[in-house]
Design a protein around this motif. Structure first.
Motif, PDB file in Angstrom:
ATOM      1  N   THR A 283      -1.000  -2.567   6.891  1.00  0.00           N
ATOM      2  CA  THR A 283      -1.484  -3.506   5.874  1.00  0.00           C
ATOM      3  C   THR A 283      -0.760  -4.842   5.986  1.00  0.00           C
ATOM      4  N   ALA A 284       0.541  -4.777   6.169  1.00  0.00           N
ATOM      5  CA  ALA A 284       1.311  -6.013   6.340  1.00  0.00           C
ATOM      6  C   ALA A 284       0.864  -6.760   7.587  1.00  0.00           C
ATOM      7  N   ARG A 285       0.570  -6.013   8.636  1.00  0.00           N
ATOM      8  CA  ARG A 285       0.113  -6.654   9.876  1.00  0.00           C
ATOM      9  C   ARG A 285      -1.273  -7.259   9.701  1.00  0.00           C
ATOM     10  N   VAL A 287      -2.383  -8.635   6.922  1.00  0.00           N
ATOM     11  CA  VAL A 287      -2.140  -9.892   6.215  1.00  0.00           C
ATOM     12  C   VAL A 287      -1.705 -10.972   7.200  1.00  0.00           C
ATOM     13  N   THR A 288      -0.816 -10.599   8.114  1.00  0.00           N
ATOM     14  CA  THR A 288      -0.352 -11.560   9.119  1.00  0.00           C
ATOM     15  C   THR A 288      -1.499 -12.004  10.015  1.00  0.00           C
ATOM     16  N   GLU A 289      -2.389 -11.074  10.350  1.00  0.00           N
ATOM     17  CA  GLU A 289      -3.471 -11.353  11.285  1.00  0.00           C
ATOM     18  C   GLU A 289      -4.527 -12.277  10.701  1.00  0.00           C
ATOM     19  N   GLY A 291      -4.340 -13.856   7.464  1.00  0.00           N
ATOM     20  CA  GLY A 291      -3.886 -14.759   6.414  1.00  0.00           C
ATOM     21  C   GLY A 291      -3.530 -14.004   5.153  1.00  0.00           C
ATOM     22  N   GLY A 292      -2.939 -14.697   4.226  1.00  0.00           N
ATOM     23  CA  GLY A 292      -2.382 -14.050   3.042  1.00  0.00           C
ATOM     24  C   GLY A 292      -3.386 -13.674   1.971  1.00  0.00           C
ATOM     25  N   TYR A 316     -11.045  -9.334   1.320  1.00  0.00           N
ATOM     26  CA  TYR A 316     -10.615 -10.615   1.894  1.00  0.00           C
ATOM     27  C   TYR A 316     -11.868 -11.478   2.052  1.00  0.00           C
ATOM     28  N   ARG A 325     -11.751 -11.638  13.049  1.00  0.00           N
ATOM     29  CA  ARG A 325     -10.332 -11.381  13.346  1.00  0.00           C
ATOM     30  C   ARG A 325      -9.917 -10.014  12.810  1.00  0.00           C
TER      31      ARG A 325
END
Length: 344
Positions: A283-285, A287-289, A291-292, A316, A325
Motif C-alpha cells: 500500500t505504501a508503495r 502511494v509512492t507510485e 502519488g499521495g 484514487y 500507472r
C-alpha cells in the motif's frame, strides 16, 4: 478415504420422485478435513448419510476405504459403522446414561469386557477434556460438553473416518471455536479423516483443508479451501461467501457507485493480499507510485485454512494516466485487484 462416483439419490415413486443428489463425483483424501457447504435442502445431509449406509444411492457408487457401501449386507454395514464415527447437531446422547456410559455404549454393543471398556473410555474422556465429568448425566452438561461426549463416543470404536453433521450449529460462537479446535487436534493426533457438512462458512474456513460446494444436489465447485474461498468460480460459492470474506462498503458509498467515470471521479479498487503479497508493504508503495491521493476505505485480515488472506478497498483519481500507472504496479507486484466502480 471416500469416493463418490456418479452418485444419484432419488426419493419417492417413479411417478413422483425428488432428486436429492444428481451425479455427484467427489473424493475425500485420507487424513484430510473436508467440508461440504451449501444452502438448506442442497443435499448435504443426504450425501453424508450415504457414507455410512444410513441411505442407499439410487445409482452410482459410494466407496469407503476401498469398500463399496451399496454392496454391503447388514453384517457388512455394522462392520463399516464401527470404522465410521458420526457426531450430530443435537448430540443424540442417552439421558439415562452418564458421560462414561454414553461413550461406552458402542463398546458394549461390540462385546468388550468392562475392563476393556474402561481402558478405552477414560482416555477418550481425557482427550476431549471431560475426564472429570465421567459420572455426569447429559442434563448436568453444557451444550459444548455434550458435543464433546458425542465426539468421544464417535471415537470409541477407533474409526478411520469421522462424519460431522452440522455438529456446531446448535452451539454458541465461543463453544463452536473450542469444538473446532478439538476436531483439528483429533485430526492431527490420530490421523483421522474428517468429513463435515455445514452451512456455516466460518467452520469450513477455520478447519477444513478441502471444501466442496453443493447446490441442488450437484457439486458445483471443489478444491483446496484457500483456493475456493479466495477465488470462487461458481455463482453459488460467491453468494455463500459474500458475507464471510472480504470487505463490505457502507450503503451510502455503495449506492453512489457508477459503472463509468465522469470528469473528476475516483476509482474504487479492491486489493487482495495472499501468498507472497501478504506481508509486503504494497500500500505504501502504491502511494509512492501514483502519488499521495490514495484513500483507504475499508480493510480486513482473514485466515483461511491456516493461510493469511487480506483485502483492502482504496480509491484514487480516475484519471487515465493514474489508472495506467496503478495497473502497471499491480501487474508487477502480483496483486489481485477488482474494480468496484467509480464515485464522484
Amino acid at each position: 478415504m471416500v469416493t463418490f462416483e456418479a452418485v444419484t439419490k432419488r426419493y419417492g415413486s417413479a411417478a413422483k420422485s425428488f432428486t436429492a443428489l444428481d451425479g455427484v463425483d467427489m473424493t475425500v483424501g485420507r487424513g484430510e478435513i473436508t467440508g461440504i457447504i451449501g444452502r438448506s435442502g442442497a443435499g448435504k445431509s443426504t450425501l453424508i448419510r450415504l457414507v455410512n449406509g444410513l441411505e442407499k444411492a439410487s445409482s452410482g457408487k459410494v466407496i469407503v476405504d476401498g469398500t463399496e457401501v451399496g454392496r454391503l449386507n447388514d453384517a457388512g454395514l455394522r462392520g463399516l459403522r464401527r470404522e465410521v464415527g458420526m457426531i450430530f447437531q443435537h448430540f443424540n446422547l442417552l439421558s439415562s446414561r452418564t458421560a462414561f456410559d454414553n461413550v461406552a455404549l458402542p463398546l458394549e454393543i461390540a462385546g468388550l469386557s468392562r475392563a476393556e471398556i474402561k481402558g478405552k473410555v477414560e482416555p477418550l474422556l481425557d482427550l476431549v477434556g471431560l475426564g472429570d465429568k465421567a459420572a455426569s448425566y447429559p442434563s448436568e452438561l453444557s451444550g459444548g460438553q455434550k458435543q464433546r461426549v458425542g465426539i468421544a463416543r464417535a471415537l470409541a470404536t477407533s474409526p478411520k473416518l469421522l462424519l460431522s453433521d452440522e455438529a456446531t450449529s446448535a452451539l454458541d460462537p465461543e463453544t463452536t471455536q473450542s469444538i473446532l479446535a478439538l476436531l483439528k487436534q483429533i485430526n492431527a493426533e490420530l490421523g483421522l479423516t474428517v468429513l463435515l457438512i455445514t452451512h456455516e462458512m466460518e467452520v469450513v474456513k477455520t478447519i477444513a483443508s478441502h471444501v466442496a460446494v453443493i447446490d441442488q444436489g450437484r457439486i458445483v465447485e471443489q478444491g483446496c479451501t484457500f483456493d475456493v474461498f479466495t477465488a470462487p468460480k461458481h455463482e453459488t460459492t460467491r453468494i455463500l461467501l459474500s458475507s464471510t470474506l472480504g470487505t463490505s462498503l457502507p450503503e451510502w458509498l455503495r449506492s453512489g457507485l457508477k459503472n463509468e467515470p465522469s470528469a473528476g471521479d475516483r476509482i474504487l479498487v479492491r486489493l487482495t493480499f495472499f501468498g507472497a503479497t501478504a506481508f509486503q508493504p504494497l500500500t505504501a508503495r502504491l502511494v509512492t507510485e501514483i502519488g499521495g491521493d490514495v484513500n483507504i476505505l475499508a480493510g480486513a485480515i482473514e485466515e483461511i485454512a491456516g493461510e493469511p488472506f487480506g483485502t483492502l478497498v482504496v480509491s484514487y483519481p480516475a484519471a487515465p494516466e493514474i489508472i495506467d500507472r496503478a495497473n502497471r504496479f499491480f501487474a508487477a507486484t502480483g496483486l489481485s485487484t477488482e474494480v468496484l466502480g467509480y464515485v464522484a
